[in-house]
Motif scaffolding. Sequence first.
Motif, short mmCIF file in Angstrom:
data_model
loop_
_atom_site.label_atom_id
_atom_site.label_comp_id
_atom_site.label_asym_id
_atom_site.label_seq_id
_atom_site.Cartn_x
_atom_site.Cartn_y
_atom_site.Cartn_z
N SER A 72 1.00 -1.24 0.02
CA SER A 72 -0.13 0.04 -0.04
C SER A 72 0.93 1.16 0.17
O SER A 72 1.93 1.42 0.61
N GLU A 114 4.15 12.00 -0.99
CA GLU A 114 3.63 12.51 0.25
C GLU A 114 4.09 13.80 0.72
O GLU A 114 3.21 14.71 1.03
N LEU A 331 -5.91 7.37 5.39
CA LEU A 331 -6.98 6.58 4.76
C LEU A 331 -7.93 7.54 4.38
O LEU A 331 -8.60 7.35 3.32
N ARG A 333 -8.44 10.34 4.04
CA ARG A 333 -8.46 11.52 2.69
C ARG A 333 -9.07 10.99 1.49
O ARG A 333 -9.44 11.82 0.74
N THR A 334 -9.37 9.75 1.41
CA THR A 334 -10.07 9.17 0.27
C THR A 334 -11.53 8.70 0.86
O THR A 334 -11.53 8.08 1.78
N SER A 335 -12.53 9.39 0.04
CA SER A 335 -13.90 9.34 0.68
C SER A 335 -14.45 7.59 0.54
O SER A 335 -14.05 6.96 -0.70
N ASP A 338 -15.76 6.63 -2.81
CA ASP A 338 -15.14 6.39 -4.01
C ASP A 338 -14.71 5.16 -3.90
O ASP A 338 -13.18 4.65 -3.47
N SER A 339 -15.51 3.98 -3.86
CA SER A 339 -15.07 2.73 -3.67
C SER A 339 -14.06 2.04 -4.57
O SER A 339 -13.13 1.40 -4.04
N ARG A 341 -11.11 3.51 -5.31
CA ARG A 341 -9.89 4.32 -4.83
C ARG A 341 -9.77 3.72 -3.27
O ARG A 341 -8.81 3.14 -2.61
N TYR A 342 -10.97 3.83 -2.60
CA TYR A 342 -10.91 3.50 -1.17
C TYR A 342 -10.83 2.12 -0.65
O TYR A 342 -9.94 1.91 0.24
N LEU A 345 -7.14 0.79 -0.80
CA LEU A 345 -6.44 1.26 0.42
C LEU A 345 -6.67 0.59 1.55
O LEU A 345 -5.82 0.57 2.62
#
Length: 386
Positions: A72, A114, A331, A333-335, A338-339, A341-342, A345
């Motif tokens: 990850s 980052e 983690l 920070r990603t909604s 938004d499956s 991408r989420y 992660l």
Amino acid sequence: MQLQLPEPGADAQSASHTLQQLIAGEIAAAGGWISFERYMDLALYAPQVGYYSGGSAKLGKEGDFTTAPEISPLYGATLAHLAAEVIAASPEVDNVLLEFGAGTGKLARDILSELQLREALPRKYFIVEISAQLRAQQQATLAAFASVVEWLDALPESFSGVVVGNEVLDAMPVRLAVKAAEGWLERGVACDAQGRLRFEDRAVADLPVAQIPDADELPQGYLTELAPVAIGFMHTLGRMLARGAGGLAILPDYGFPAAEYYLLDRDQGTLMCHYRHHAHPDPFYWPGLQDITAHVDFTAMAVAAVEEGAEVLAYTSQGAFLLNAGIGELLLRTSPEDSLRYLPLANGMQKLISPAEMGELFKVLAIGKNVEWPARMLRHDRTHRL
């Protein structure tokens, strides 16, 4: 024991045979026996044909094992988040990072990505890499950060900044010690009448069994690893940080404190080999084509660094370390909506922190000097177990 593992290709077999001839030649030149430490060094690092100096894939789906950075991008992002916080809070710590043994370069890329997002790119990101093949791969991976990345052949004499050594200590060659009726013997490597590699035990004068607590009390037949190379590395690392104005080293790896490393029921040691995502115990299986590792005695590592003037800042499980360092917040920070991408992660984070996955098997040792260490990083700290 006949291993049922994937057969290597013709070129790989040829490279392994070349390495085996090199090893057999060294055994003959040494009088018929070499230490396992020397064998492991040749198997992993012999020029062109050693595991880390050859050209085969090491990490990820096409390789032999998977590391946290491959699982990850949150892993590198979390280390970057912590490094930036420590640098900002510690006047003596320079805005410079150094990674030892950077693999494919993915961890460096995730850390730098980052830090770039935070507008906190370091002045320099040094990489110490002894493998020419891996260095070339890292240069390709890190092309976007060419202005800040610089490769070194060895650790500097002194350093102020943040050091990362992800799974570095477990790949350092170890000596094998076995308890016999007449005392401790060293288990080394010889050749049989057909030229095949085999183990052979010998009495040697310099076996550093002082690393083993209560060594005299362990039973006959007890086999374990000794780590003079890793201990020497930790002396160098501790001295490097002690000579600098202020610095931090983060060392994630799998292992135990000494009191757990040398348990009675761990009487065959921790040596393990990795080939095409299969773990097995035979270090003579296609030398040069598989990784050979041993768990880390974190007590010995911490003691070596402290003897040089560094300080133990933390020792804890990887799961606790990452959670304390803020992986959960990163983690989010990603909604979750938004499956696409989420979910990858979230699944990756679960593998990194779950006690059933990497969260408990892997530990993190942090050492440093003149560092403002965040108080939350001491939650679930296990330094007292060292």
